[in-house]
Motif scaffolding. Structure first.
Motif, PDB file in Angstrom:
ATOM      1  N   GLY A  82       0.848  -1.192   0.000  1.00 49.62           N
ATOM      2  CA  GLY A  82       0.000   0.000   0.000  1.00 49.62           C
ATOM      3  C   GLY A  82       0.875   1.230   0.000  1.00 49.62           C
ATOM      4  O   GLY A  82       2.035   1.178   0.417  1.00 49.62           O
ATOM      5  N   TYR A  83       0.351   2.323  -0.511  1.00 50.94           N
ATOM      6  CA  TYR A  83       1.141   3.553  -0.504  1.00 50.94           C
ATOM      7  C   TYR A  83       0.285   4.756  -0.150  1.00 50.94           C
ATOM      8  O   TYR A  83      -0.940   4.728  -0.263  1.00 50.94           O
ATOM      9  CB  TYR A  83       1.847   3.783  -1.845  1.00 50.94           C
ATOM     10  CG  TYR A  83       0.988   4.359  -2.955  1.00 50.94           C
ATOM     11  CD1 TYR A  83       0.852   5.737  -3.122  1.00 50.94           C
ATOM     12  CD2 TYR A  83       0.322   3.537  -3.845  1.00 50.94           C
ATOM     13  CE1 TYR A  83       0.078   6.260  -4.140  1.00 50.94           C
ATOM     14  CE2 TYR A  83      -0.450   4.049  -4.868  1.00 50.94           C
ATOM     15  CZ  TYR A  83      -0.572   5.414  -5.008  1.00 50.94           C
ATOM     16  OH  TYR A  83      -1.341   5.934  -6.013  1.00 50.94           O
ATOM     17  N   ALA A  84       0.958   5.805   0.265  1.00 52.93           N
ATOM     18  CA  ALA A  84       0.351   7.119   0.464  1.00 52.93           C
ATOM     19  C   ALA A  84       1.175   8.110  -0.346  1.00 52.93           C
ATOM     20  O   ALA A  84       2.403   8.070  -0.318  1.00 52.93           O
ATOM     21  CB  ALA A  84       0.361   7.513   1.943  1.00 52.93           C
ATOM     22  N   ARG A  85       0.474   8.965  -1.074  1.00 55.80           N
ATOM     23  CA  ARG A  85       1.120   9.998  -1.882  1.00 55.80           C
ATOM     24  C   ARG A  85       0.550  11.341  -1.456  1.00 55.80           C
ATOM     25  O   ARG A  85      -0.654  11.578  -1.544  1.00 55.80           O
ATOM     26  CB  ARG A  85       0.855   9.756  -3.369  1.00 55.80           C
ATOM     27  CG  ARG A  85       1.493  10.781  -4.290  1.00 55.80           C
ATOM     28  CD  ARG A  85       1.148  10.520  -5.755  1.00 55.80           C
ATOM     29  NE  ARG A  85      -0.276  10.732  -5.984  1.00 55.80           N
ATOM     30  CZ  ARG A  85      -1.087   9.852  -6.589  1.00 55.80           C
ATOM     31  NH1 ARG A  85      -0.632   8.697  -7.005  1.00 55.80           N
ATOM     32  NH2 ARG A  85      -2.359  10.139  -6.752  1.00 55.80           N
ATOM     33  N   ILE A  86       1.397  12.215  -0.956  1.00 55.65           N
ATOM     34  CA  ILE A  86       0.948  13.529  -0.510  1.00 55.65           C
ATOM     35  C   ILE A  86       0.752  14.426  -1.727  1.00 55.65           C
ATOM     36  O   ILE A  86       1.636  14.554  -2.574  1.00 55.65           O
ATOM     37  CB  ILE A  86       1.931  14.146   0.500  1.00 55.65           C
ATOM     38  CG1 ILE A  86       1.969  13.263   1.752  1.00 55.65           C
ATOM     39  CG2 ILE A  86       1.531  15.582   0.834  1.00 55.65           C
ATOM     40  CD1 ILE A  86       2.971  13.679   2.784  1.00 55.65           C
ATOM     41  N   GLU A  87      -0.441  15.007  -1.797  1.00 57.14           N
ATOM     42  CA  GLU A  87      -0.837  15.874  -2.909  1.00 57.14           C
ATOM     43  C   GLU A  87      -1.285  17.225  -2.365  1.00 57.14           C
ATOM     44  O   GLU A  87      -1.773  17.307  -1.234  1.00 57.14           O
ATOM     45  CB  GLU A  87      -2.022  15.248  -3.659  1.00 57.14           C
ATOM     46  CG  GLU A  87      -1.757  13.898  -4.257  1.00 57.14           C
ATOM     47  CD  GLU A  87      -0.998  13.988  -5.570  1.00 57.14           C
ATOM     48  OE1 GLU A  87      -1.047  15.050  -6.223  1.00 57.14           O
ATOM     49  OE2 GLU A  87      -0.364  12.992  -5.942  1.00 57.14           O
ATOM     50  N   ASN A  88      -1.164  18.252  -3.188  1.00 58.69           N
ATOM     51  CA  ASN A  88      -1.726  19.549  -2.837  1.00 58.69           C
ATOM     52  C   ASN A  88      -3.223  19.510  -3.098  1.00 58.69           C
ATOM     53  O   ASN A  88      -3.668  19.016  -4.134  1.00 58.69           O
ATOM     54  CB  ASN A  88      -1.082  20.668  -3.649  1.00 58.69           C
ATOM     55  CG  ASN A  88       0.353  20.899  -3.228  1.00 58.69           C
ATOM     56  OD1 ASN A  88       0.690  20.778  -2.052  1.00 58.69           O
ATOM     57  ND2 ASN A  88       1.211  21.218  -4.177  1.00 58.69           N
ATOM     58  N   ALA A  89      -3.989  20.022  -2.155  1.00 55.48           N
ATOM     59  CA  ALA A  89      -5.438  20.047  -2.283  1.00 55.48           C
ATOM     60  C   ALA A  89      -5.847  21.255  -3.120  1.00 55.48           C
ATOM     61  O   ALA A  89      -5.082  22.212  -3.289  1.00 55.48           O
ATOM     62  CB  ALA A  89      -6.085  20.120  -0.898  1.00 55.48           C
ATOM     63  N   SER A  90      -7.056  21.211  -3.620  1.00 60.63           N
ATOM     64  CA  SER A  90      -7.619  22.360  -4.333  1.00 60.63           C
ATOM     65  C   SER A  90      -7.685  23.542  -3.376  1.00 60.63           C
ATOM     66  O   SER A  90      -7.939  23.364  -2.171  1.00 60.63           O
ATOM     67  CB  SER A  90      -9.015  22.034  -4.856  1.00 60.63           C
ATOM     68  OG  SER A  90      -8.950  20.975  -5.792  1.00 60.63           O
ATOM     69  N   PRO A  91      -7.480  24.756  -3.876  1.00 58.34           N
ATOM     70  CA  PRO A  91      -7.416  25.923  -2.991  1.00 58.34           C
ATOM     71  C   PRO A  91      -8.707  26.231  -2.242  1.00 58.34           C
ATOM     72  O   PRO A  91      -8.680  26.904  -1.216  1.00 58.34           O
ATOM     73  CB  PRO A  91      -7.049  27.073  -3.929  1.00 58.34           C
ATOM     74  CG  PRO A  91      -7.281  26.577  -5.309  1.00 58.34           C
ATOM     75  CD  PRO A  91      -7.237  25.086  -5.268  1.00 58.34           C
TER      76      PRO A  91
END
Length: 166
Positions: A82-91
């Motif tokens: 399993g993985y987690a990928r940190i993403e920027n959220a919509s503003p």
């Protein structure tokens, strides 16, 4: 790096299952896990191409600082991922970043033992250590067993993606 660097001994269980960060030495098994995931998802999605395809760049997932790829190991054998990928959220969202979870796979003979729960718990600890509290994942609407499993871990449906093919 072992998860125990974040939470001491939190992700070792009675069966000696160890959840740890994936390494390049794990790649061959992870590539097989990926094909098993694709095979499991094809019945839910007729838009997935036939033949050999890949969802993931495993080398990048191991190396990139915004991704934590984990494996579960029992007696020297990989049994889950399993993985987690940190993403920027919509503003317009309250949270600045979120962690997208994916590549959730447990070999069939070890399903139902809480291994996926261990991996998600370890991924959540990693995301918290990175200052991220929002977790998101995608699951096929018709994959009722997976939905129930994620609901048991506190996930809830948020948005339904719809499509129309010709």
């Amino acid at each position: 790096m072992l998860i125990t660097e974040w939470v001491p001994d939190a992700y070792h269980d009675n069966e000696n299952i160890v959840v740890r960060s994936a390494t390049h030495a794990d790649k061959e098994v992870l590539l097989q896990f990926e094909q098993d995931v694709i095979a499991a998802e094809r019945p839910f999605d007729d838009t997935i191409k036939e033949g050999d395809i890949n969802y993931y760049d495993i080398d990048a997932m191991i190396n990139l600082p915004n991704i934590q790829l984990l494996v579960a190991e029992l007696k020297g054998q990989l049994i889950a991922s399993g993985y987690a990928r940190i993403e920027n959220a919509s503003p317009y969202l309250k949270h600045r970043q979120y962690a997208y979870l994916g590549f959730m796979y447990v070999v069939p003979e070890h399903r139902g033992k809480g291994i996926n729960k261990q991996i998600i718990g370890a991924l959540q600890q990693w995301t918290l250590s990175m200052g991220v509290t929002e977790l998101r994942l995608e699951v096929y609407e018709d994959n009722k067993p997976a939905i129930r499993a994620y609901e048991k871990l506190g996930f809830k449906a948020l948005l339904l993606t719809m499509r129309k093919g010709s």
